[in-house]
Design an enzyme around this catalytic site. Structure first.
Site, PDB file in Angstrom:
ATOM      1  N   TYR A 101       0.855  -1.183   0.000  1.00 59.10           N
ATOM      2  CA  TYR A 101       0.000   0.000   0.000  1.00 59.10           C
ATOM      3  C   TYR A 101       0.889   1.230   0.000  1.00 59.10           C
ATOM      4  O   TYR A 101       1.895   1.290   0.716  1.00 59.10           O
ATOM      5  CB  TYR A 101      -0.901   0.038   1.252  1.00 59.10           C
ATOM      6  CG  TYR A 101      -1.711   1.318   1.311  1.00 59.10           C
ATOM      7  CD1 TYR A 101      -2.999   1.356   0.802  1.00 59.10           C
ATOM      8  CD2 TYR A 101      -1.153   2.505   1.813  1.00 59.10           C
ATOM      9  CE1 TYR A 101      -3.729   2.536   0.800  1.00 59.10           C
ATOM     10  CE2 TYR A 101      -1.870   3.691   1.804  1.00 59.10           C
ATOM     11  CZ  TYR A 101      -3.156   3.702   1.297  1.00 59.10           C
ATOM     12  OH  TYR A 101      -3.860   4.882   1.279  1.00 59.10           O
ATOM     13  N   GLU A 189      -3.459   7.477  -3.875  1.00 60.04           N
ATOM     14  CA  GLU A 189      -2.940   6.201  -3.397  1.00 60.04           C
ATOM     15  C   GLU A 189      -2.892   5.155  -4.495  1.00 60.04           C
ATOM     16  O   GLU A 189      -3.559   5.272  -5.532  1.00 60.04           O
ATOM     17  CB  GLU A 189      -3.774   5.670  -2.216  1.00 60.04           C
ATOM     18  CG  GLU A 189      -5.173   5.244  -2.605  1.00 60.04           C
ATOM     19  CD  GLU A 189      -5.964   4.561  -1.476  1.00 60.04           C
ATOM     20  OE1 GLU A 189      -5.627   4.710  -0.291  1.00 60.04           O
ATOM     21  OE2 GLU A 189      -6.935   3.866  -1.806  1.00 60.04           O
TER      22      GLU A 189
END
Ligand code: GDP
Ligand code: MN
Length: 375
Positions: A101, A189
């Protein structure tokens, strides 16, 4: 404002962040062509503005172009998480050895950007924050100084990356941060950012949310109402303020503040609100009727809480609208009503006559509705 994955991906690609080859398609024929062009297994991804598409059936692997066609034929036009799928992104499938992530968001309280990284990508960050908070690396970024190279390297090290993978990670971090700043994002992201078996990285998902207050600086991103679910769209047409949430207790009230308060009280007693529905100050029998009808269109409702503070809105009007809507409704779920203020006695008399229970206090009513939802 959220923008689509394909739009975010485009910005990632322009910055030379490695992303899989992709085609945006509006129908199954285009999907077949795209998959043929790619000539390898592909992933068909619904372009809808919600997270968690994977779990909801909006991300599917196809071994060949025929399979891609079939998947697209079902997916395009279908409704996923309440939102109609109008287009899909066909991407070359990547073999991921591991999923990471990486993201940047705003910490309003600290007045800075936060850089978030984790070795456990592919899962919802909120879920990860619950299950393994120690696996989340978090670093504050000074808004004036920006992301330092050493911070990016530190993050790579903190999530256990080595060698070329660590270098690539730092460079991708810098690039995503540059995009974050350039488009005035409040979230940028990639989840997952995948590690291939050779150690190289590829952003399998790209997500950007733009700061609404800065949208005027980015006219290329028009405010779209694609974010609305079908029921939110209906609400808009009916002049009701409705926001879909993910619980099972329907909430109806008059006045935004009261409805917000109602959500909090229900949550406080352990209930999960299904929605926010404000029928507005000065509501009458008609708006109550419309609000109840709309609220009951939600699937998975276990109970409904109607919270009315009479003022300009008259309780007897509310009671009449409620009685009419419930009489017509096919859905039989428990209703909890709390009603105080103008013409309260008359309103209560109407409810009683029609066998609808009501309570005085917001707290007891909230407790009652939470209990009803559990039964
Ligand atoms: P989201 O569920 O809306 O966040 O959509 P994602 O784009 O993140 O896709 C969901 C999941 O599908 C990801 O977490 C990956 O595990 C998987 N996925 C997506 N694209 C690919 C791909 O090209 N290859 C592989 N192996 N998995 C993929
Ligand atoms: Mn994702």
């Amino acid at each position: 404002m959220k923008i689509h994955e394909y739009q975010a991906r485009e910005l990632f690609e322009k910055k030379n962040i490695p992303v899989p080859r992709a085609y945006l398609c509006k129908n199954a024929d285009e999907v077949k062509k795209a998959a043929t062009n790619i000539g390898k297994p592909v992933v068909v991804k619904a372009q809808i503005l919600v997270a968690g598409r994977g779990k909801a059936g909006g991300v599917k692997l196809a071994g060949n172009s025929e399979e891609a066609y079939k998947i697209a034929d079902t997916m395009i036009g279908s409704v996923i998480k309440g939102i109609q799928v109008n287009s899909v992104l066909v991407v070359e499938a990547e073999k991921a050895a591991k999923e990471l992530y990486i993201g940047f968001t705003l910490d309003r309280a600290k007045r800075c950007v936060v850089f978030i990284a984790s070795s456990e990508g592919g899962v919802d960050l909120e879920v990860l924050a619950h299950t393994s908070p120690d696996k989340i690396y978090r670093e504050e970024i000074d808004p004036i100084l920006g992301l330092h190279a050493y911070q990016a390297r530190e993050a790579a090290d903190a999530i256990g990356l080595k060698g070329k993978t660590a270098n690539d990670f730092s460079s991708i971090a810098q690039k995503i941060f540059q995009i974050f700043e350039a488009v005035d994002a409040d979230l940028a992201e990639s989840n997952p950012l995948a590690i291939r078996s050779d150690g190289s990285l590829v952003a399998l998902d790209s997500r950007l949310t733009l700061d609404d207050n800065a949208l005027y600086r980015h006219p290329e991103y028009k405010q779209v109402d694609e974010e609305l679910t079908l029921i939110e769209r209906e609400a808009q047409a009916a002049g009701l303020a409705f926001v879909q949430l993910d619980g099972d207790i329907g909430i109806i009230g008059n006045g935004a503040g009261l409805v917000m308060g109602t959500l909090d009280v229900v949550a406080h007693f352990g209930g999960k609100p299904a929605n926010f529905l404000d029928m507005g100050g000065g509501s009458n029998a008609e708006s109550v009727y419309a609000a109840v009808k709309l609220c009951l269109k939600q699937k998975n409702l276990k109970a409904v809480f109607v919270n009315i503070l009479g003022g300009i809105t008259k309780c007897d009007d509310v009671a009449n609208g409620l009685v009419r809507a419930l009489k017509e409704s096919q859905v039989k779920i428990p209703f909890t009503v709390r009603m105080v203020g103008t013409n309260e006695e008359e309103g209560r008399r109407i409810l009683s006559e029609n066998g609808i229970a009501f309570l005085d206090s917001m707290e007891t009513a909230a407790q009652a509705v939470v209990k009803a939802a559990r039964q």
